[in-house]
Design a protein around this motif. Structure first.
Motif, mmCIF file in Angstrom:
data_model
loop_
_atom_site.group_PDB
_atom_site.id
_atom_site.type_symbol
_atom_site.label_atom_id
_atom_site.label_comp_id
_atom_site.label_asym_id
_atom_site.label_seq_id
_atom_site.Cartn_x
_atom_site.Cartn_y
_atom_site.Cartn_z
ATOM 1 N N HIS A 1 0.836 -1.200 0.000
ATOM 2 C CA HIS A 1 0.000 0.000 0.000
ATOM 3 C C HIS A 1 0.872 1.252 0.000
ATOM 4 O O HIS A 1 0.637 2.193 -0.766
ATOM 5 C CB HIS A 1 -0.900 -0.012 1.233
ATOM 6 C CG HIS A 1 -1.873 1.126 1.279
ATOM 7 N ND1 HIS A 1 -2.856 1.301 0.341
ATOM 8 C CD2 HIS A 1 -2.002 2.154 2.161
ATOM 9 C CE1 HIS A 1 -3.567 2.373 0.630
ATOM 10 N NE2 HIS A 1 -3.054 2.913 1.722
ATOM 11 N N ARG B 1 2.492 1.733 -3.386
ATOM 12 C CA ARG B 1 1.579 2.333 -4.368
ATOM 13 C C ARG B 1 1.482 3.835 -4.156
ATOM 14 O O ARG B 1 1.433 4.604 -5.114
ATOM 15 C CB ARG B 1 0.199 1.681 -4.263
ATOM 16 C CG ARG B 1 0.096 0.310 -4.907
ATOM 17 C CD ARG B 1 -1.353 -0.099 -5.049
ATOM 18 N NE ARG B 1 -1.989 -0.262 -3.761
ATOM 19 C CZ ARG B 1 -2.060 -1.412 -3.110
ATOM 20 N NH1 ARG B 1 -1.493 -2.495 -3.624
ATOM 21 N NH2 ARG B 1 -2.681 -1.498 -1.948
ATOM 22 N N ALA C 1 2.469 6.692 -6.834
ATOM 23 C CA ALA C 1 1.500 7.719 -7.236
ATOM 24 C C ALA C 1 2.052 9.103 -6.987
ATOM 25 O O ALA C 1 1.891 10.015 -7.798
ATOM 26 C CB ALA C 1 0.189 7.532 -6.469
ATOM 27 N N ARG D 1 -9.208 13.966 -4.778
ATOM 28 C CA ARG D 1 -8.826 14.157 -6.182
ATOM 29 C C ARG D 1 -9.296 15.514 -6.700
ATOM 30 O O ARG D 1 -9.666 15.659 -7.864
ATOM 31 C CB ARG D 1 -9.395 13.032 -7.045
ATOM 32 C CG ARG D 1 -8.863 11.653 -6.651
ATOM 33 C CD ARG D 1 -9.442 10.537 -7.491
ATOM 34 N NE ARG D 1 -8.860 9.249 -7.115
ATOM 35 C CZ ARG D 1 -9.159 8.097 -7.686
ATOM 36 N NH1 ARG D 1 -10.031 8.065 -8.685
ATOM 37 N NH2 ARG D 1 -8.589 6.977 -7.274
ATOM 38 N N SER E 1 -13.029 5.527 -9.963
ATOM 39 C CA SER E 1 -12.078 4.640 -10.630
ATOM 40 C C SER E 1 -10.830 4.378 -9.787
ATOM 41 O O SER E 1 -10.388 5.231 -9.016
ATOM 42 C CB SER E 1 -11.653 5.229 -11.976
ATOM 43 O OG SER E 1 -10.947 6.447 -11.782
ATOM 44 N N ASN E 2 -10.311 3.154 -9.945
ATOM 45 C CA ASN E 2 -9.027 2.763 -9.348
ATOM 46 C C ASN E 2 -8.977 2.976 -7.855
ATOM 47 O O ASN E 2 -7.966 3.412 -7.310
ATOM 48 C CB ASN E 2 -7.883 3.546 -10.025
ATOM 49 C CG ASN E 2 -7.795 3.264 -11.502
ATOM 50 O OD1 ASN E 2 -7.986 2.127 -11.929
ATOM 51 N ND2 ASN E 2 -7.528 4.291 -12.279
ATOM 52 N N ARG E 3 -10.063 2.674 -7.187
ATOM 53 C CA ARG E 3 -10.074 2.771 -5.729
ATOM 54 C C ARG E 3 -9.496 1.494 -5.135
ATOM 55 O O ARG E 3 -9.925 0.385 -5.485
ATOM 56 C CB ARG E 3 -11.510 2.983 -5.217
ATOM 57 C CG ARG E 3 -12.097 4.346 -5.554
ATOM 58 C CD ARG E 3 -11.467 5.426 -4.705
ATOM 59 N NE ARG E 3 -11.945 6.755 -5.123
ATOM 60 C CZ ARG E 3 -11.478 7.883 -4.637
ATOM 61 N NH1 ARG E 3 -10.528 7.858 -3.732
ATOM 62 N NH2 ARG E 3 -11.953 9.034 -5.053
ATOM 63 N N GLU E 4 -8.554 1.629 -4.223
ATOM 64 C CA GLU E 4 -7.930 0.456 -3.626
ATOM 65 C C GLU E 4 -8.869 -0.312 -2.707
ATOM 66 O O GLU E 4 -8.652 -1.476 -2.410
ATOM 67 C CB GLU E 4 -6.693 0.891 -2.837
ATOM 68 C CG GLU E 4 -5.597 1.429 -3.726
ATOM 69 C CD GLU E 4 -4.398 1.901 -2.927
ATOM 70 O OE1 GLU E 4 -4.484 1.906 -1.684
ATOM 71 O OE2 GLU E 4 -3.363 2.247 -3.543
ATOM 72 N N LYS F 1 -11.873 -1.031 -3.459
ATOM 73 C CA LYS F 1 -12.913 -1.750 -4.222
ATOM 74 C C LYS F 1 -12.540 -3.209 -4.392
ATOM 75 O O LYS F 1 -11.374 -3.552 -4.442
ATOM 76 C CB LYS F 1 -13.085 -1.091 -5.593
ATOM 77 C CG LYS F 1 -13.881 0.199 -5.486
ATOM 78 C CD LYS F 1 -14.178 0.746 -6.844
ATOM 79 C CE LYS F 1 -15.061 1.967 -6.783
ATOM 80 N NZ LYS F 1 -16.393 1.697 -6.312
#
Length: 466
Positions: free
Chosen positions: A8, A11, A15, A423, A461-464, A466
């Motif tokens: 985690h 990542r 990012a 975001r 989108s791209n939610r960890e 999910k």
């Protein structure tokens, strides 16, 4: 640390590195920022960043006072203009050379928190049983993590918006200051507020906007000005109107909303009405508003009779304007009340600081009445502590400005917290061209539905998780 937590963090670092690639800040600039940083033989040096040059004298005084009480710490203040500030912060974090403590903004906070770049100060808060009741309502809540377990800053100040106006023009038009406090608006006919703007607008022949023969193609004085279309925020553009029509807000919850509401019929109705002021000649076209001449300069030169602006500009207007300028609250909307964004800044600690204990002591002092009373006397912003706010009101009144036009929102409970999402930068970049197209009459307000759909796809989108 568990392996999944390590992945985690990895990542987050990737990012953040990708974000830094967009910062366009050179290594030479970063090195310059770090000059003289580090510890002296007998003191810990904390680097503290802010962007507002107008507040430098006040915070230098706070630093001096803090050092007298904390002789083991030296505060090194560094100031960057708003346009460079966040680029510098991002790049310095990637270079692992960020300031120990920095002034944080709600629009940026979500990004840095989600990327693990802010120190959780909740353990210090709990240990000291910190009293948040001294702050203006809601300010402290904006700096808490999504799960409510971590805290990333202490409030330092707050701002709201009001209607600045040219006193001579208003008097000549037959209005009193009391009249402006009673103005109302609605999206159907604009209410007394639109009538006021029409009367304040004057064409090149001296004909007012509500008189026969008014030439909207040759306007000399616009009833109200603005600086740009407002992107997705609209703080000093359309927010006072949108937030008082249909109980609209940006997201379904705040902070940490995930679903935006630019597709709301009430919101699009508001934007359509606000845009109609351009069509009628009471407000300048987008091309003029974005021509490079500042809104404060246009107000001061007599090109604009009024202007929605934030409390952070009270001192600037009061001390530099060559004409008498006063402030009135934003107009009452269809919901039966006036409204204003309430944005609050905070001081945050960088997660990579080598001196967390000392950084906490400095943040705690910045968030105390001892420092915020100093800021109140400077007359630059409203401090977050309510007793300090009262002192700031007195300071502004001594400048000749009616600070109640801003504080009335707190008194009446009509503030709406600035949106905090992880975001926001991406959201705003998507909404900027969409809103500009509408205000430039290149698209209808209904086109904001498509923009809203794109924003919500981005948010989901791209939610960890999910």
């Amino acid at each position: 640390m568990k392996k999944n937590n390590l992945r985690h963090v990895s990542r987050k670092r990737r990012a953040f590195a990708a974000l830094a690639a967009l910062s366009l800040v050179s290594g030479a600039t970063l090195s310059a920022c770090a000059t003289n940083a580090g510890d002296t033989a007998d003191k810990v040096t904390l680097r503290y960043w802010l962007w507002d040059a107008g507040q430098l004298p006040g915070y230098r005084q706070c630093a001096t006072d803090f050092e007298k009480k904390n002789p083991d710490v030296h505060i090194q203040i560094e100031q960057y203009g708003w346009d460079d500030y966040w680029t510098q912060i991002t790049a310095s974090m990637v270079a692992e050379n960020a300031p120990d403590v920095f002034t944080n903004h709600t629009a940026q906070f979500g990004k840095y928190a989600s990327l693990g770049q802010l120190l959780d100060i909740e353990p210090y808060v709990e240990e000291e049983k910190y009293d948040f009741s001294v702050y203006a309502p809601g300010l402290a809540d904006q700096w808490v993590s999504q799960d409510g377990t971590q805290r990333y800053g202490l409030p330092k100040d707050w701002d709201t918006e009001a209607l600045f106006y040219n006193q001579d023009m208003v008097k000549e038009a037959g209005y009193s200051s009391e009249d402006l406090w009673k103005l109302e608006w609605n999206p159907t006919d604009g209410g007394s507020f639109e009538k006021f703007l029409a009367h304040m607008t004057i064409d090149a022949n001296g004909v007012r906007g509500d008189e026969e023969g008014f030439d909207k193609s040759r306007v000399k004085v616009y009833g109200i000005g603005y600086n740009e279309a407002g992107s997705g925020y609209g703080q000093v553009q359309w927010s006072p109107f949108a937030l008082s029509n249909g109980q609209w807000t940006w997201t379904e919850t705040n902070p940490w909303g995930q679903h935006f509401n630019y597709d709301s019929p009430k919101f699009q109705e508001t934007i359509g009405w606000w845009r109609s002021l351009i069509e009628k000649g009471y407000m300048p076209p987008l091309s003029i508003a974005t021509s490079g001449i500042g809104t404060l300069e246009s107000l001061g030169s007599g090109a604009y009779a009024t202007l929605i602006e934030g409390s952070w500009n009270i001192s600037n207007i009061a001390t530099t304007s060559q004409i008498p300028v006063q402030a009135a609250p934003t107009p009452i909307g269809p919901d039966g009340h006036r409204a204003s964004v309430m944005n609050g800044l905070a001081d945050s600690v960088w997660v990579g600081t080598k001196h967390p204990q000392e950084a906490w002591r400095w943040v705690k002092y910045l968030g105390s009445a001892d420092c915020q009373d100093v800021i109140a006397e400077q007359g630059t912003v409203f401090p977050a502590i309510m007793t300090s706010t009262q002192k700031a009101i007195s300071t502004f009144e001594n400048m000749g400005m009616d600070a109640r036009a801003f504080s009335i929102h707190i008194d009446e409970g009509t503030t709406v917290p600035s949106p905090v999402v992880d975001r926001w930068a991406q959201v705003d970049s998507m909404m900027k061209p969409a809103m500009s197209a509408v205000i430039a009459f290149e698209a209808d307000p209904s086109s904001l539905t498509d923009a809203n759909n794109r924003v919500n796809v981005l948010m989901s989108s791209n939610r960890e998780d999910k």
